[in-house]
Design an enzyme around this catalytic site. Sequence first.
Site, mmCIF file in Angstrom:
data_model
loop_
_atom_site.group_PDB
_atom_site.id
_atom_site.type_symbol
_atom_site.label_atom_id
_atom_site.label_comp_id
_atom_site.label_asym_id
_atom_site.label_seq_id
_atom_site.Cartn_x
_atom_site.Cartn_y
_atom_site.Cartn_z
ATOM 1 N N LYS A 57 9.746 -0.878 14.109
ATOM 2 C CA LYS A 57 10.366 -0.291 12.926
ATOM 3 C C LYS A 57 11.269 1.011 12.732
ATOM 4 O O LYS A 57 11.813 1.260 12.191
ATOM 5 C CB LYS A 57 8.836 0.593 11.478
ATOM 6 N N HIS A 113 -4.060 -33.393 18.672
ATOM 7 C CA HIS A 113 -2.714 -34.432 18.957
ATOM 8 C C HIS A 113 -1.747 -33.212 19.624
ATOM 9 O O HIS A 113 -0.805 -33.885 19.726
ATOM 10 C CB HIS A 113 -2.313 -35.126 17.845
ATOM 11 N N GLY A 142 -4.533 -2.153 5.561
ATOM 12 C CA GLY A 142 -3.808 -2.994 5.303
ATOM 13 C C GLY A 142 -4.535 -4.302 5.628
ATOM 14 O O GLY A 142 -4.540 -5.442 4.407
ATOM 15 N N ARG A 143 -4.777 -4.806 6.703
ATOM 16 C CA ARG A 143 -5.393 -6.383 6.528
ATOM 17 C C ARG A 143 -6.822 -6.451 5.968
ATOM 18 O O ARG A 143 -7.448 -7.485 6.608
ATOM 19 C CB ARG A 143 -5.294 -6.356 8.150
ATOM 20 N N GLU A 149 11.066 -4.215 4.409
ATOM 21 C CA GLU A 149 11.229 -5.912 4.132
ATOM 22 C C GLU A 149 10.436 -6.188 2.675
ATOM 23 O O GLU A 149 10.740 -6.048 1.532
ATOM 24 C CB GLU A 149 10.329 -6.571 4.694
ATOM 25 N N GLU A 173 -3.671 -6.661 15.552
ATOM 26 C CA GLU A 173 -3.245 -5.635 14.902
ATOM 27 C C GLU A 173 -4.972 -4.439 14.921
ATOM 28 O O GLU A 173 -4.598 -3.372 15.283
ATOM 29 C CB GLU A 173 -2.860 -5.413 13.202
ATOM 30 N N LYS A 227 0.867 -1.234 0.209
ATOM 31 C CA LYS A 227 0.160 0.038 -0.173
ATOM 32 C C LYS A 227 1.103 1.388 0.219
ATOM 33 O O LYS A 227 0.586 2.466 -0.164
ATOM 34 C CB LYS A 227 -1.368 -0.531 1.340
HETATM 35 O O1 F6P Z 1 2.511 -4.409 9.156
HETATM 36 C C1 F6P Z 1 2.305 -3.226 9.504
HETATM 37 C C2 F6P Z 1 0.948 -3.053 8.748
HETATM 38 O O2 F6P Z 1 0.909 -1.271 8.146
HETATM 39 C C3 F6P Z 1 0.322 -3.581 8.061
HETATM 40 O O3 F6P Z 1 -1.360 -3.210 8.965
HETATM 41 C C4 F6P Z 1 0.352 -3.264 7.099
HETATM 42 O O4 F6P Z 1 -0.470 -4.500 5.974
HETATM 43 C C5 F6P Z 1 2.208 -4.023 6.100
HETATM 44 O O5 F6P Z 1 2.108 -3.290 7.192
HETATM 45 C C6 F6P Z 1 2.295 -3.676 4.931
HETATM 46 O O6 F6P Z 1 2.053 -2.441 5.007
HETATM 47 P P1 F6P Z 1 2.378 -2.384 2.971
HETATM 48 O O7 F6P Z 1 1.285 -2.421 2.494
HETATM 49 O O8 F6P Z 1 2.533 -0.846 3.071
HETATM 50 O O9 F6P Z 1 3.663 -2.795 1.931
#
Ligand code: F6P
Length: 549
Positions: A512, A384, A267-268, A212, A353, A206
């Site tokens: 972060k 199990h 995002g979620r 990452e 979250e 987003k």
């Molecule tokens: O982990 C925090 C977060 O902001 C989430 O809410 C989101 O889904 C994820 O990082 C990835 O964010 P982006 O889509 O901006 O890379």
Amino acid sequence: MSKLTDLPAWKALQSHFFEMKDLHMRDMFDQDAARFDKFSTRMDDILLDFSKNRMTDETFKLLCELARESDVEGWRDQMFAGLEINISEYRPVLHTALRNRGNKPVFVDGEDVMPKVNKVLQQMRYFSERVRGGHWRGYSGHLIKDIINIGIGGSDLGPHVVCDAMKPFAQRGMNVHFVSNIDPTHLTEILKFVQPESTLFIVSSKSFSTQETMMNAHSARDWFVHTTGSEKAVAKHFVAVTSNLNAANEFGVLPENIFEFWDWVGGRYSLWSAIGLPIVLYLGMDHFEELLDGAYAMDEHFTNTPIEKNIPIILALLGVWYNNFFDAQSHGVMAYNQYLRRLPAHLQQLDMESNGKTITRQGERVDYLTGPIIWGETGSNCQHAFFQLLHQGTKPVPADFLVPAKSKDPLGSQHSILLANFLAQTRALMMGKTEAEARKELEESGMAEDKISEVLPHKIFEGNKPTNSIMFEKLDPRTMGSLLAMYEHKVFVQGVIWNINSFDQWGVELGKQLADEISEVLSSREPSEDYDVSTNGLLDYCVSLKFSD
Ligand code: F6P
């Protein structure tokens, strides 16, 4: 709005709890033959049986009053209407517009967002049909057969759970892979098994700035250019999904290959947006639309069904009952379906979250518990592994059991045995085994009396452990959409009751920020004196071992 703990229903529940805490569900079932009819509800083929909960008619009535006094219905209507309910990010919350299959106008700042939602859906259809139909090919004319989604959090977990769960609906010969972790192993292991000429990368973010994702995207790009020897070919093999169009463009994705979504999609909650592109490429647009249809059906149910029959509201209220009155710290999700193995991971982000908050909408610290720890595993594996603790441990763990009546992969009588296990576990958790029952069993086995008195305490099960059974006919895209939307609304309702903002995630930011700072210190490869002695000691250990970049 009055404080949660001052609400009449809350206070009534507090005193009612003392009447309830020693009652056993066994007796409630004995005394009320209509319990299943009263405490079950349906939406399409989804059946929620919530009768195996520690509740009476009075409990249910008070919980429904709690929903009314918390104005759940009012907040729900505000969300669907596009009001700015994400108060700390000054945004509406409109993932529901992405699956608004009735296409009723939805306004943000006076603009109907439906035309742009539909335009991106068309773009996804056009693009996916070209790729799947073999008209979009790799730079050297090869068919695309591997899709690699690079994203993390909501840009990974939602599409990942759907692709996994919907595998039987995938196009033959099409593979989908998900890279999320900054650990270089994740990307490396996937690249070992794909060919650049038949691979399409989707950079899903987003913000298009998540560390990452950006590092994995650049590494994938470097690998691609290195193995093909062609910078120009990148355009045929990298597309982007983002609300930050400029950043995607700067990365080298052609404007026509950028799929947009908007800041009013969290995002979620984004799998319904262009973040669903890997789903579309893997399953086809028709199946993606069925997923949206299922979610829309749940939205309609959530909007139009009275609280007493409303699946997401009931699940939320029961969660509040255990979280806040029984002090249950966690909530289990047991899907008796191998295709749903990633569901707990998606629900962890969705729930934790969203509702892992301590500050109310008015900026005060809460004086009650908020979101539970979500965890789970597929059935029958869970039986199990950790079910011992559910049956005889000291911690209360309310849990959802999700089960399709029909298997996608019938194999002898295995599915009916799976069903028997689900039915047995939820019944055993509810009934337990009394001392008299345990003693009778031991006596019938011929055990000597002195041994019986030694062993007996270990053979008793308290029971009275609450579960929700969520059954459906079979797992298909429509049902999957409904189930995921059901959980989104459950989380929303709980956030309303706890008076928190379920739509921000400032808690993720601190780590972060610090990671950025520490990575600079690490790259100096000098021992550190900048932090606490523990962090300094660990940094020094990395430096002394000449850590790898
Ligand atoms: O982990 C925090 C977060 O902001 C989430 O809410 C989101 O889904 C994820 O990082 C990835 O964010 P982006 O889509 O901006 O890379």
